[in-house]
Scaffold this motif. Sequence first.
Motif, PDB file in Angstrom:
ATOM      1  N   ALA A 145      21.344 -16.901 -13.643  1.00 34.02           N
ATOM      2  CA  ALA A 145      21.951 -16.302 -14.834  1.00 34.02           C
ATOM      3  C   ALA A 145      20.886 -15.547 -15.623  1.00 34.02           C
ATOM      4  O   ALA A 145      19.738 -15.949 -15.687  1.00 34.02           O
ATOM      5  N   GLN A 146      21.323 -14.456 -16.226  1.00 33.44           N
ATOM      6  CA  GLN A 146      20.404 -13.609 -16.973  1.00 33.44           C
ATOM      7  C   GLN A 146      19.953 -14.266 -18.284  1.00 33.44           C
ATOM      8  O   GLN A 146      18.877 -13.985 -18.762  1.00 33.44           O
ATOM      9  N   ASN A 147      20.799 -15.112 -18.885  1.00 30.97           N
ATOM     10  CA  ASN A 147      20.445 -15.747 -20.156  1.00 30.97           C
ATOM     11  C   ASN A 147      19.289 -16.720 -19.972  1.00 30.97           C
ATOM     12  O   ASN A 147      19.257 -17.490 -19.033  1.00 30.97           O
ATOM     13  N   LYS A 148      18.380 -16.700 -20.917  1.00 32.56           N
ATOM     14  CA  LYS A 148      17.283 -17.664 -20.950  1.00 32.56           C
ATOM     15  C   LYS A 148      17.601 -18.683 -22.038  1.00 32.56           C
ATOM     16  O   LYS A 148      18.092 -18.328 -23.106  1.00 32.56           O
ATOM     17  N   PRO A 149      17.323 -19.975 -21.800  1.00 34.74           N
ATOM     18  CA  PRO A 149      17.757 -21.010 -22.744  1.00 34.74           C
ATOM     19  C   PRO A 149      16.927 -21.096 -24.027  1.00 34.74           C
ATOM     20  O   PRO A 149      17.417 -21.561 -25.041  1.00 34.74           O
ATOM     21  N   VAL A 150      15.670 -20.645 -23.990  1.00 34.10           N
ATOM     22  CA  VAL A 150      14.791 -20.771 -25.148  1.00 34.10           C
ATOM     23  C   VAL A 150      13.948 -19.513 -25.272  1.00 34.10           C
ATOM     24  O   VAL A 150      13.465 -18.989 -24.268  1.00 34.10           O
ATOM     25  N   PRO A 154      18.844 -11.468 -22.692  1.00 36.33           N
ATOM     26  CA  PRO A 154      19.749 -12.243 -23.558  1.00 36.33           C
ATOM     27  C   PRO A 154      19.313 -13.707 -23.611  1.00 36.33           C
ATOM     28  O   PRO A 154      18.814 -14.250 -22.629  1.00 36.33           O
ATOM     29  N   ILE A 155      19.525 -14.321 -24.774  1.00 32.35           N
ATOM     30  CA  ILE A 155      19.142 -15.711 -24.975  1.00 32.35           C
ATOM     31  C   ILE A 155      20.400 -16.536 -25.168  1.00 32.35           C
ATOM     32  O   ILE A 155      21.246 -16.211 -25.999  1.00 32.35           O
ATOM     33  N   GLY A 156      20.541 -17.600 -24.413  1.00 33.50           N
ATOM     34  CA  GLY A 156      21.669 -18.517 -24.545  1.00 33.50           C
ATOM     35  C   GLY A 156      21.139 -19.913 -24.810  1.00 33.50           C
ATOM     36  O   GLY A 156      20.900 -20.663 -23.884  1.00 33.50           O
ATOM     37  N   GLY A 157      20.927 -20.221 -26.064  1.00 30.90           N
ATOM     38  CA  GLY A 157      20.351 -21.516 -26.439  1.00 30.90           C
ATOM     39  C   GLY A 157      19.743 -21.426 -27.815  1.00 30.90           C
ATOM     40  O   GLY A 157      20.436 -21.235 -28.798  1.00 30.90           O
ATOM     41  N   VAL A 158      18.408 -21.519 -27.888  1.00 35.95           N
ATOM     42  CA  VAL A 158      17.693 -21.494 -29.160  1.00 35.95           C
ATOM     43  C   VAL A 158      16.640 -20.400 -29.132  1.00 35.95           C
ATOM     44  O   VAL A 158      15.867 -20.297 -28.173  1.00 35.95           O
TER      45      VAL A 158
END
Length: 164
Positions: free
Chosen positions: A26-31, A47-51
């Motif tokens: 997935a392209q989103n990074k969690p942090v 894109p960021i998915g997390g914090v």
Amino acid sequence: MMAARRCLLLGLVLVAAVLMAAPAFAQNKPVQLALVTPIQIFPEDTPIGGVRLNLLYGRNVTVSGLDLGLVNHTTTGLSKAWQYGLVGLNDADFLGFQDCVVNVTKGRCEGFQWGLVNYAGEMSGFQLGFVNYAMTMKGLQVGLVNIIKQGGRFPVFPIVNWSF
């Protein structure tokens, strides 16, 4: 000695496999941790998915989750977050809670803006601050100066303004 070489070779093969397969994840990074863009863990087109924690200024395409820092900036797409800091700047669309001293969403904002100054291109929800400005609005503004450029009950009104 031979076992150490095999372990090293196996480790290198695993690292190479992970690096080659990274685009498939997935392209989103969690942090994300940013001092000032471009001094951050991941580049601004990620894109960021997390914090996301922006110590001074952080910029990414979108954030989904928690967006904390002095200046929080997103550039494209839809960000879905709780944005908290000194300045929340969204060049595109935002869904959630903007809780900064200055909140700016240039595109569509759905949710709640709470700060000294709130701006949305197209607002659907609630603005609470000293100065609230929306180009178009479906919702309620509460503050010292409330401006709805198009379609509001009043173009400018103190204390409360609305458009439904």
